[in-house]
Design a protein around this motif. Structure first.
Motif, PDB file in Angstrom:
ATOM      1  N   ARG A  62       0.655  -1.273  -0.088  1.00 32.27           N
ATOM      2  CA  ARG A  62       0.014  -0.030  -0.001  1.00 32.27           C
ATOM      3  C   ARG A  62       1.026   1.290   0.039  1.00 32.27           C
ATOM      4  O   ARG A  62       0.363   2.009  -0.786  1.00 32.27           O
ATOM      5  N   PHE A  63       2.052   1.193   0.721  1.00 30.48           N
ATOM      6  CA  PHE A  63       2.899   2.425   0.889  1.00 30.48           C
ATOM      7  C   PHE A  63       3.547   2.582  -0.361  1.00 30.48           C
ATOM      8  O   PHE A  63       3.770   3.702  -0.841  1.00 30.48           O
ATOM      9  N   LYS A  64       4.128   1.391  -1.283  1.00 39.13           N
ATOM     10  CA  LYS A  64       4.469   1.520  -2.448  1.00 39.13           C
ATOM     11  C   LYS A  64       3.619   2.282  -3.531  1.00 39.13           C
ATOM     12  O   LYS A  64       4.111   3.183  -4.187  1.00 39.13           O
ATOM     13  N   PHE A  86      -6.064   9.306  -4.106  1.00 38.14           N
ATOM     14  CA  PHE A  86      -5.236   8.092  -3.551  1.00 38.14           C
ATOM     15  C   PHE A  86      -6.152   6.877  -3.549  1.00 38.14           C
ATOM     16  O   PHE A  86      -5.839   5.702  -4.157  1.00 38.14           O
ATOM     17  N   LEU A  87      -7.422   7.067  -2.856  1.00 42.04           N
ATOM     18  CA  LEU A  87      -8.166   5.905  -2.587  1.00 42.04           C
ATOM     19  C   LEU A  87      -8.874   5.433  -3.756  1.00 42.04           C
ATOM     20  O   LEU A  87      -9.038   4.119  -4.123  1.00 42.04           O
ATOM     21  N   TYR A  88      -9.118   6.387  -4.883  1.00 38.31           N
ATOM     22  CA  TYR A  88      -9.914   6.027  -6.207  1.00 38.31           C
ATOM     23  C   TYR A  88      -8.687   5.096  -6.979  1.00 38.31           C
ATOM     24  O   TYR A  88      -8.962   4.285  -7.701  1.00 38.31           O
ATOM     25  N   SER A  89      -7.317   5.442  -6.763  1.00 35.50           N
ATOM     26  CA  SER A  89      -6.480   4.755  -7.650  1.00 35.50           C
ATOM     27  C   SER A  89      -6.197   3.377  -7.293  1.00 35.50           C
ATOM     28  O   SER A  89      -5.655   2.747  -8.096  1.00 35.50           O
ATOM     29  N   LEU A  90      -6.666   3.171  -6.160  1.00 37.37           N
ATOM     30  CA  LEU A  90      -6.306   1.689  -5.609  1.00 37.37           C
ATOM     31  C   LEU A  90      -7.408   0.818  -6.445  1.00 37.37           C
ATOM     32  O   LEU A  90      -7.211  -0.414  -6.266  1.00 37.37           O
ATOM     33  N   GLN A 142     -12.710  -0.971   2.543  1.00 35.94           N
ATOM     34  CA  GLN A 142     -12.753  -0.493   3.863  1.00 35.94           C
ATOM     35  C   GLN A 142     -11.557  -1.134   4.722  1.00 35.94           C
ATOM     36  O   GLN A 142     -11.012  -0.169   5.684  1.00 35.94           O
ATOM     37  N   ASN A 143     -10.759  -2.099   4.190  1.00 31.91           N
ATOM     38  CA  ASN A 143      -9.433  -2.672   4.758  1.00 31.91           C
ATOM     39  C   ASN A 143      -8.346  -1.485   4.584  1.00 31.91           C
ATOM     40  O   ASN A 143      -7.803  -0.914   5.626  1.00 31.91           O
ATOM     41  N   HIS A 144      -8.419  -0.942   3.206  1.00 37.31           N
ATOM     42  CA  HIS A 144      -7.449   0.108   2.997  1.00 37.31           C
ATOM     43  C   HIS A 144      -7.701   1.280   3.865  1.00 37.31           C
ATOM     44  O   HIS A 144      -6.669   1.949   4.343  1.00 37.31           O
ATOM     45  N   TYR A 203     -15.579   4.901  -3.617  1.00 40.83           N
ATOM     46  CA  TYR A 203     -14.086   4.735  -4.078  1.00 40.83           C
ATOM     47  C   TYR A 203     -13.923   3.334  -5.028  1.00 40.83           C
ATOM     48  O   TYR A 203     -12.535   2.957  -5.202  1.00 40.83           O
ATOM     49  N   LEU A 204     -14.998   2.484  -5.006  1.00 39.11           N
ATOM     50  CA  LEU A 204     -14.947   1.031  -5.808  1.00 39.11           C
ATOM     51  C   LEU A 204     -14.684   1.303  -7.380  1.00 39.11           C
ATOM     52  O   LEU A 204     -15.409   2.176  -7.673  1.00 39.11           O
ATOM     53  N   ARG A 205     -13.937   0.382  -8.073  1.00 31.22           N
ATOM     54  CA  ARG A 205     -13.652   0.062  -9.601  1.00 31.22           C
ATOM     55  C   ARG A 205     -13.353   1.511  -9.987  1.00 31.22           C
ATOM     56  O   ARG A 205     -13.991   1.474 -11.462  1.00 31.22           O
ATOM     57  N   TRP A 206     -12.750   2.305  -9.648  1.00 31.17           N
ATOM     58  CA  TRP A 206     -12.639   3.650 -10.554  1.00 31.17           C
ATOM     59  C   TRP A 206     -11.236   3.400 -11.384  1.00 31.17           C
ATOM     60  O   TRP A 206     -10.356   2.841 -10.550  1.00 31.17           O
ATOM     61  N   LYS A 207     -11.335   3.409 -12.401  1.00 34.12           N
ATOM     62  CA  LYS A 207      -9.970   3.608 -13.107  1.00 34.12           C
ATOM     63  C   LYS A 207      -9.023   4.648 -13.126  1.00 34.12           C
ATOM     64  O   LYS A 207      -9.431   5.776 -13.439  1.00 34.12           O
ATOM     65  N   SER A 208      -7.930   4.503 -12.639  1.00 29.63           N
ATOM     66  CA  SER A 208      -6.947   5.439 -12.483  1.00 29.63           C
ATOM     67  C   SER A 208      -6.572   5.944 -14.127  1.00 29.63           C
ATOM     68  O   SER A 208      -6.219   5.176 -14.784  1.00 29.63           O
TER      69      SER A 208
END
Length: 109
Positions: free
Chosen positions: A25-27, A51-55, A64-66, A102-107
């Motif tokens: 996650r930090f990387k 950042f959350l969207y990018s995950l 929720q874990n993130h 924040y789910l399934r957003w394409k960075s």
């Protein structure tokens, strides 16, 4: 990893399996930290959302874990008097009605 020494002091308190997940996650966050020239613990609400969207999380449990781990990291930084944030906005983002956005957003980076 951006601000490696501080992040390692945070990670030292956790089991190896948790550390590995947090290191990944930090990387991922390091791209955003380098761009902003600051650690995750000093991100604005808008930077944290980016950042959350990018995950690109595919499940509510995953995002929720993130969010939960980021909340714990920001609390740690605040306790160490490292963060400029007066509140931990991740506390509110983990609720189902907030986290689902924040789910399934394409960075696009």
């Amino acid at each position: 990893m951006y601000n490696r020494e501080f992040k390692n002091s945070f990670l030292a308190e956790y089991a190896a399996s948790t550390r590995r997940v947090d290191e990944v996650r930090f990387k991922k966050a390091s791209i955003f930290e380098e761009k902003a020239q600051k650690d995750l613990y000093d991100f604005t609400f808008e930077e944290a959302e980016e950042f959350l969207y990018s995950l690109n999380a595919k499940s509510l449990r995953s995002i929720q874990n993130h969010i939960s781990r980021l909340r714990i990291y920001l609390d740690f930084a605040r306790q160490q008097r490292r963060s400029i944030n007066e509140i931990n906005y991740y506390k509110y983002l983990g609720k189902k009605e907030n986290a689902t956005k924040y789910l399934r957003w394409k960075s696009c980076f």
